[in-house]
Scaffold this motif. Structure first.
Motif, PDB file in Angstrom:
ATOM      1  N   PRO A  97       0.839  -1.207   0.000  1.00 25.97           N
ATOM      2  CA  PRO A  97       0.000   0.000   0.000  1.00 25.97           C
ATOM      3  C   PRO A  97       0.869   1.249   0.000  1.00 25.97           C
ATOM      4  O   PRO A  97       2.095   1.175   0.076  1.00 25.97           O
ATOM      5  N   ALA A  98       0.242   2.398  -0.044  1.00 24.70           N
ATOM      6  CA  ALA A  98       0.981   3.661  -0.078  1.00 24.70           C
ATOM      7  C   ALA A  98       1.892   3.770   1.133  1.00 24.70           C
ATOM      8  O   ALA A  98       1.537   3.372   2.252  1.00 24.70           O
ATOM      9  N   LEU A  99       3.066   4.319   0.902  1.00 30.07           N
ATOM     10  CA  LEU A  99       4.028   4.475   1.988  1.00 30.07           C
ATOM     11  C   LEU A  99       3.560   5.561   2.951  1.00 30.07           C
ATOM     12  O   LEU A  99       3.214   6.665   2.540  1.00 30.07           O
ATOM     13  N   ASN A 100       3.576   5.230   4.231  1.00 28.87           N
ATOM     14  CA  ASN A 100       3.247   6.199   5.265  1.00 28.87           C
ATOM     15  C   ASN A 100       3.924   5.760   6.560  1.00 28.87           C
ATOM     16  O   ASN A 100       4.620   4.737   6.605  1.00 28.87           O
ATOM     17  N   ASP A 101       3.718   6.518   7.620  1.00 24.49           N
ATOM     18  CA  ASP A 101       4.342   6.201   8.903  1.00 24.49           C
ATOM     19  C   ASP A 101       4.043   4.776   9.351  1.00 24.49           C
ATOM     20  O   ASP A 101       4.927   4.041   9.797  1.00 24.49           O
ATOM     21  N   ASP A 102       2.777   4.389   9.267  1.00 22.40           N
ATOM     22  CA  ASP A 102       2.385   3.074   9.762  1.00 22.40           C
ATOM     23  C   ASP A 102       3.137   1.964   9.044  1.00 22.40           C
ATOM     24  O   ASP A 102       3.600   1.002   9.665  1.00 22.40           O
ATOM     25  N   LEU A 109       9.114  -3.142  12.858  1.00 22.15           N
ATOM     26  CA  LEU A 109       8.616  -4.109  13.834  1.00 22.15           C
ATOM     27  C   LEU A 109       8.716  -5.534  13.316  1.00 22.15           C
ATOM     28  O   LEU A 109       9.024  -6.461  14.076  1.00 22.15           O
ATOM     29  N   ALA A 110       8.442  -5.733  12.029  1.00 19.81           N
ATOM     30  CA  ALA A 110       8.557  -7.082  11.460  1.00 19.81           C
ATOM     31  C   ALA A 110       9.987  -7.591  11.557  1.00 19.81           C
ATOM     32  O   ALA A 110      10.227  -8.779  11.799  1.00 19.81           O
ATOM     33  N   SER A 111      10.952  -6.700  11.375  1.00 23.64           N
ATOM     34  CA  SER A 111      12.356  -7.113  11.457  1.00 23.64           C
ATOM     35  C   SER A 111      12.799  -7.363  12.898  1.00 23.64           C
ATOM     36  O   SER A 111      13.791  -8.056  13.126  1.00 23.64           O
ATOM     37  N   CYS A 112      12.072  -6.792  13.857  1.00 27.49           N
ATOM     38  CA  CYS A 112      12.439  -6.965  15.272  1.00 27.49           C
ATOM     39  C   CYS A 112      11.893  -8.261  15.851  1.00 27.49           C
ATOM     40  O   CYS A 112      12.365  -8.727  16.886  1.00 27.49           O
ATOM     41  N   ALA A 113      10.879  -8.806  15.220  1.00 26.07           N
ATOM     42  CA  ALA A 113      10.207  -9.973  15.791  1.00 26.07           C
ATOM     43  C   ALA A 113      10.149 -11.086  14.750  1.00 26.07           C
ATOM     44  O   ALA A 113      10.388 -10.867  13.562  1.00 26.07           O
ATOM     45  N   ASP A 114       9.828 -12.262  15.205  1.00 24.60           N
ATOM     46  CA  ASP A 114       9.661 -13.397  14.295  1.00 24.60           C
ATOM     47  C   ASP A 114       8.252 -13.343  13.720  1.00 24.60           C
ATOM     48  O   ASP A 114       7.389 -14.155  14.035  1.00 24.60           O
ATOM     49  N   ALA A 115       8.031 -12.338  12.863  1.00 24.87           N
ATOM     50  CA  ALA A 115       6.697 -12.117  12.304  1.00 24.87           C
ATOM     51  C   ALA A 115       6.834 -11.554  10.901  1.00 24.87           C
ATOM     52  O   ALA A 115       7.847 -10.935  10.552  1.00 24.87           O
ATOM     53  N   SER A 124       0.545  -1.579  13.864  1.00 28.08           N
ATOM     54  CA  SER A 124       1.850  -0.971  13.582  1.00 28.08           C
ATOM     55  C   SER A 124       1.772   0.523  13.891  1.00 28.08           C
ATOM     56  O   SER A 124       0.832   0.998  14.507  1.00 28.08           O
ATOM     57  N   GLY A 125       2.747   1.246  13.434  1.00 34.59           N
ATOM     58  CA  GLY A 125       2.789   2.674  13.680  1.00 34.59           C
ATOM     59  C   GLY A 125       3.636   3.014  14.892  1.00 34.59           C
ATOM     60  O   GLY A 125       4.257   2.160  15.529  1.00 34.59           O
ATOM     61  N   ARG A 126       3.653   4.294  15.236  1.00 39.27           N
ATOM     62  CA  ARG A 126       4.500   4.790  16.315  1.00 39.27           C
ATOM     63  C   ARG A 126       4.153   4.159  17.665  1.00 39.27           C
ATOM     64  O   ARG A 126       5.043   3.797  18.437  1.00 39.27           O
ATOM     65  N   ALA A 127       2.869   4.055  17.944  1.00 36.11           N
ATOM     66  CA  ALA A 127       2.452   3.511  19.243  1.00 36.11           C
ATOM     67  C   ALA A 127       2.932   2.073  19.400  1.00 36.11           C
ATOM     68  O   ALA A 127       3.388   1.673  20.482  1.00 36.11           O
ATOM     69  N   ALA A 128       2.857   1.304  18.331  1.00 38.96           N
ATOM     70  CA  ALA A 128       3.303  -0.090  18.396  1.00 38.96           C
ATOM     71  C   ALA A 128       4.815  -0.167  18.585  1.00 38.96           C
ATOM     72  O   ALA A 128       5.315  -1.032  19.309  1.00 38.96           O
ATOM     73  N   PHE A 129       5.548   0.738  17.955  1.00 38.89           N
ATOM     74  CA  PHE A 129       7.005   0.752  18.109  1.00 38.89           C
ATOM     75  C   PHE A 129       7.387   1.122  19.541  1.00 38.89           C
ATOM     76  O   PHE A 129       8.277   0.519  20.143  1.00 38.89           O
ATOM     77  N   ILE A 130       6.681   2.113  20.111  1.00 39.51           N
ATOM     78  CA  ILE A 130       6.944   2.513  21.503  1.00 39.51           C
ATOM     79  C   ILE A 130       6.646   1.354  22.447  1.00 39.51           C
ATOM     80  O   ILE A 130       7.405   1.097  23.398  1.00 39.51           O
ATOM     81  N   GLU A 131       5.571   0.640  22.192  1.00 40.07           N
ATOM     82  CA  GLU A 131       5.211  -0.497  23.038  1.00 40.07           C
ATOM     83  C   GLU A 131       6.278  -1.595  22.953  1.00 40.07           C
ATOM     84  O   GLU A 131       6.645  -2.206  23.964  1.00 40.07           O
ATOM     85  N   HIS A 163      19.309  -0.462  12.591  1.00 43.54           N
ATOM     86  CA  HIS A 163      19.689   0.021  13.923  1.00 43.54           C
ATOM     87  C   HIS A 163      18.488   0.210  14.857  1.00 43.54           C
ATOM     88  O   HIS A 163      18.659   0.691  15.979  1.00 43.54           O
ATOM     89  N   LYS A 164      17.276  -0.121  14.382  1.00 41.61           N
ATOM     90  CA  LYS A 164      16.047   0.054  15.170  1.00 41.61           C
ATOM     91  C   LYS A 164      15.915   1.507  15.637  1.00 41.61           C
ATOM     92  O   LYS A 164      15.720   1.800  16.820  1.00 41.61           O
ATOM     93  N   GLN A 165      15.976   2.415  14.690  1.00 40.16           N
ATOM     94  CA  GLN A 165      15.887   3.840  14.993  1.00 40.16           C
ATOM     95  C   GLN A 165      14.467   4.344  14.751  1.00 40.16           C
ATOM     96  O   GLN A 165      13.702   3.746  13.984  1.00 40.16           O
ATOM     97  N   ILE A 166      14.165   5.467  15.360  1.00 38.58           N
ATOM     98  CA  ILE A 166      12.906   6.122  15.001  1.00 38.58           C
ATOM     99  C   ILE A 166      13.105   6.767  13.632  1.00 38.58           C
ATOM    100  O   ILE A 166      14.219   7.142  13.253  1.00 38.58           O
TER     101      ILE A 166
END
Length: 738
Positions: A97-102, A109-115, A124-131, A163-166
């Motif tokens: 889909p169209a590129l956006n923050d989410d 997040l997909a790269s951080c987890a086995d998902a 997804s999105g900022r809230a999910a990354f903070i969590e 680097h798991k950066q914002i």
């Protein structure tokens, strides 16, 4: 918008070579396990969507380089990452889909987890990354500013994922990328960055406690006012403050594919060789010897001072050093007598260039920074306008901080040890990933040389050696392989002289310098600073003992002792003999051009008759006397040899006073055949200008001939060298050369 420049990279590496040049292993940053996270795959995809999809398949235990399309940069990367296999994805099966923050945070997040990407897109999105960060007790190390419309976007996203950066989608004030921002606009951008950081629950105001890096991955000018670096001003809490709250790095699409290459090199390549080229006068007290001293304890290094001939020997036809420090002076397109054309084609390399205005316009390949980036540099640190030499951190300060675990951007941009006027927003800026960490690999071909060098430095640092005379006499015999490369041999002699001087002080004075002086003293001594050479510890109290020692062992230098030149006297009396025993001979006869079969017949006639047969009385051939370079001993053949691609011939006459068995070491930058008395002793393919071949020969007393048949190149330097040594790497006593 993509900027494509028609500038062609010189000596471009062809696909058939890409897996055969430099032995380098993949590297991750200092906080990650290289073995568990490296993959043997290099993926080349056709478009953005496919690129983003495969980024999302990265995990904490498996990551692999990804490029969009095939170009000269991917070839360079593959050459350095030679344990990888190139895989192509030819069709797009991953429409997104169209590129956006989410979506961007879904990829992270997909790269951080086995998902999979689909698994996390729902949440997804900022809230999910903070969590995620809260659950894993993770604080992001940096913030990436990018824009989907910028050609640097794929590279910026890959660094954010790795680097798991914002990551923030940012639209800078519109202005041509080659222009200057005003002070007002600069401050507006600085305020925007602080406002973006304030929206996150992570510390950033104190360096080392949270977000410490800002990566700019978008189209925007890199300077403001009259040549000040924008990147060194927007990382301050208060305008003009000396201490930044973060280091800044910038990805630059100077040519199609360059930004992604900059990112992938910093993430996956390790550092295996260092080169220091120093053109600054000694009185500036900023010699690169001290950085050489520090880095040589970790990887093989070479030091070149004041000689472009030696620079060419080390870097032509292609530079294989992947970390480079240069001290020079001049303008955007010239450096201490050198030109942009003296910048070689290169394997991936990180470049620190202490020079005035070398980075005036990195988009222009006819400037110093531009040529390095076009030719293959993935990190470049330099100045936009005149910075003054104290604005650059000392090379040993940079190396020490980098090796200790700081990023390279932090190491070069640290403000603690430079004058306050240069610690404020200034004129230096960093191109590349600011989170490029030290990760070292020793190539198999360099291992023995590196071990010997490391042992020597350890002896210097710990002063744990015995008598200088014994050490220096036995050193080359114990490690004769050093002389298999005359360039490495010359580096070792520099170490040996310093080793001798410090040994003399310890043994003669009975002092333990390691207890009396700091590393700063040893660095100063090693760099040849006058202040260090004038230090004569405890001379008054030990003067009689010193005189007694010298009188007994070296009575012929009594007058020099009284003039306080005893160190030089000892050096020349003990070591000069080794230096003068050359294993190379300077004078060569070079003849050509001609057809190869004809030349072979001429060689036969020459060996059976006399020296005068070849080329004499034949207008087809010209005869030249060529002298080897006085520093490197390599024979750099004149430019006129490259006017025509044809066969050439070089010769030396060998005279043996006795029967002898010895070694012939040889190398060449082009295809060459080596003969002794008409019998072939070796063939060089043209790739052995760094490594050398060696063969053992047995010759009877009398006259013999060494002949070289080679093909001159029309596009690169032509050079060869030949050395004759015994089994200890020392000259053959019975041999003389005409």
């Amino acid at each position: 918008m993509k900027r494509v420049n028609p500038f062609k990279i010189g000596y471009c590496i062809t696909a058939c070579m890409i897996m055969s040049l430099v032995q380098v292993q993949p590297a991750l940053n200092a906080e990650q396990d290289n073995d568990s996270m490296s993959s043997k795959k290099i993926l080349i995809v056709p478009d953005y969507d496919t690129f983003i999809y495969y980024l999302s398949t990265w995990t904490d235990t498996e990551r692999f380089p990804i490029f969009i399309g095939h170009n000269a940069y991917t070839e360079k990367f593959a050459s350095a990452y030679n344990n990888g296999r190139v895989e192509y994805v030819y069709t797009d099966k991953h429409s997104l889909p169209a590129l956006n923050d989410d979506l961007l945070y879904a990829v992270i997040l997909a790269s951080c987890a086995d998902a999979s990407l689909e698994d996390v897109r729902i949440n997804s999105g900022r809230a999910a990354f903070i969590e995620y960060c809260k659950k894993t007790d993770y604080i992001p190390k940096g913030m990436v500013l990018t824009n989907i419309e910028s050609p640097e976007f794929p590279a910026a996203l890959s660094l954010a994922v790795y680097h798991k950066q914002i990551i923030e989608l940012y639209s800078p004030p519109i202005r041509p990328i080659f222009g200057n921002y005003t002070l007002t606009t600069k401050n507006a951008i600085r305020a925007d960055i602080i406002n973006l950081l304030e929206k996150w629950p992570y510390p950033y105001k104190e360096f080392g406690k949270g977000i410490d890096a800002i990566t700019i991955g978008l189209d925007m000018p890199f300077k403001y006012e009259n040549g000040y670096a924008l990147d060194d001003a927007i990382n301050r809490l208060d305008d003009g403050k000396e201490t930044p709250f973060a280091v800044t790095g910038r990805l630059m699409e100077v040519k199609e594919g360059a930004a992604l290459y900059q990112a992938m090199c910093s993430m996956f390549l390790s550092t295996s060789r260092g080169l220091f080229f120093d053109l600054w006068p000694l009185k500036w007290r900023r010699a690169l010897d001290t950085g050489y001293w520090e880095l040589a304890q970790h990887i093989p290094c070479a030091l070149v001072k004041y000689s472009f001939a030696q620079w060419h020997k080390a870097t032509m036809p292609i530079n294989r050093y992947d970390l480079l420090f240069v001290n020079s002076s001049g303008y955007p397109d010239s450096w201490s007598g050198g030109r942009v054309e003296d910048i070689p084609d290169t394997m991936p390399v990180a470049v620190h260039f202490a020079h005035s205005a070398s980075a005036a316009n990195p988009y222009d390949p006819d400037t110093i920074a531009g040529r390095w980036l076009y030719n293959g540099a993935f990190v470049y640190y330099g100045s936009i306008t005149e910075p003054y030499s104290p604005a650059f951190n000392l090379s040993h300060t940079i190396i020490n901080k980098w090796v200790a675990g700081s990023s390279f951007a932090e190491a070069v941009q640290q403000k603690d040890e430079i004058p306050p006027q240069y610690a404020k927003p200034w004129k230096l800026f960093y191109i590349g990933d600011p989170l490029f960490f030290a990760n070292f690999t020793i190539c198999d071909e360099d291992e023995q040389w590196f071990n010997v060098t490391k042992q020597t430095i350890f002896s210097l640092k710990k002063l744990s050696f015995g008598k200088a005379e014994t050490l220096l006499t036995n050193y080359l015999s114990a490690h004769f392989s050093l002389s298999s490369d005359i360039y490495k041999y010359s580096q070792q002699m520099h170490y040996l002289k310093k080793l001798y001087e410090l040994t003399a002080l310890e043994n003669i004075y009975g002092l333990k310098l390691s207890q009396l002086y700091s590393e700063q003293f040893l660095r100063s001594w090693f760099a040849g600073y006058p202040v260090a050479k004038t230090l004569r510890p405890q001379t008054d109290s030990e003067h009689e003992a010193v005189l007694d020692y010298y009188m007994k062992k070296y009575p012929f230098i009594k007058n020099k002792i009284n003039n306080y030149s005893y160190l030089d006297s000892l050096w020349y009396s003990v070591v000069n003999g080794l230096i003068n025993k050359k294993t190379v001979y300077k004078q060569w006869i070079v003849i050509g051009p001609g057809d190869e079969p004809v030349f072979r017949e001429k060689i036969r006639l020459r060996l059976n008759n006399s020296k005068a047969v070849l080329g004499q009385g034949d207008s087809k051939y010209t005869v030249h006397e060529v002298v080897a370079d006085s520093i490197t001993h390599a024979v750099f053949l004149p430019d006129y040899l490259s006017e025509v691609r044809n066969s050439w011939y070089a010769s030396q006459e060998l005279c043996l006073s006795d029967d002898a068995e010895f070694y012939v070491h040889f190398s060449a930058s082009r295809e060459a055949e080596f003969y002794i008395d008409g019998a072939q002793i070796g063939v060089v393919s043209g790739k052995s200008d760094i490594g050398n071949q060696m063969t053992q020969v047995t010759l009877k007393k009398g006259k013999h001939y060494l002949d070289i048949l080679f093909t001159a190149s029309t596009s690169q330097n032509n050079m060869f060298d030949v050395r004759y040594t015994d089994s200890d790497g020392l000259p053959v006593e019975a041999l003389s050369v005409e």
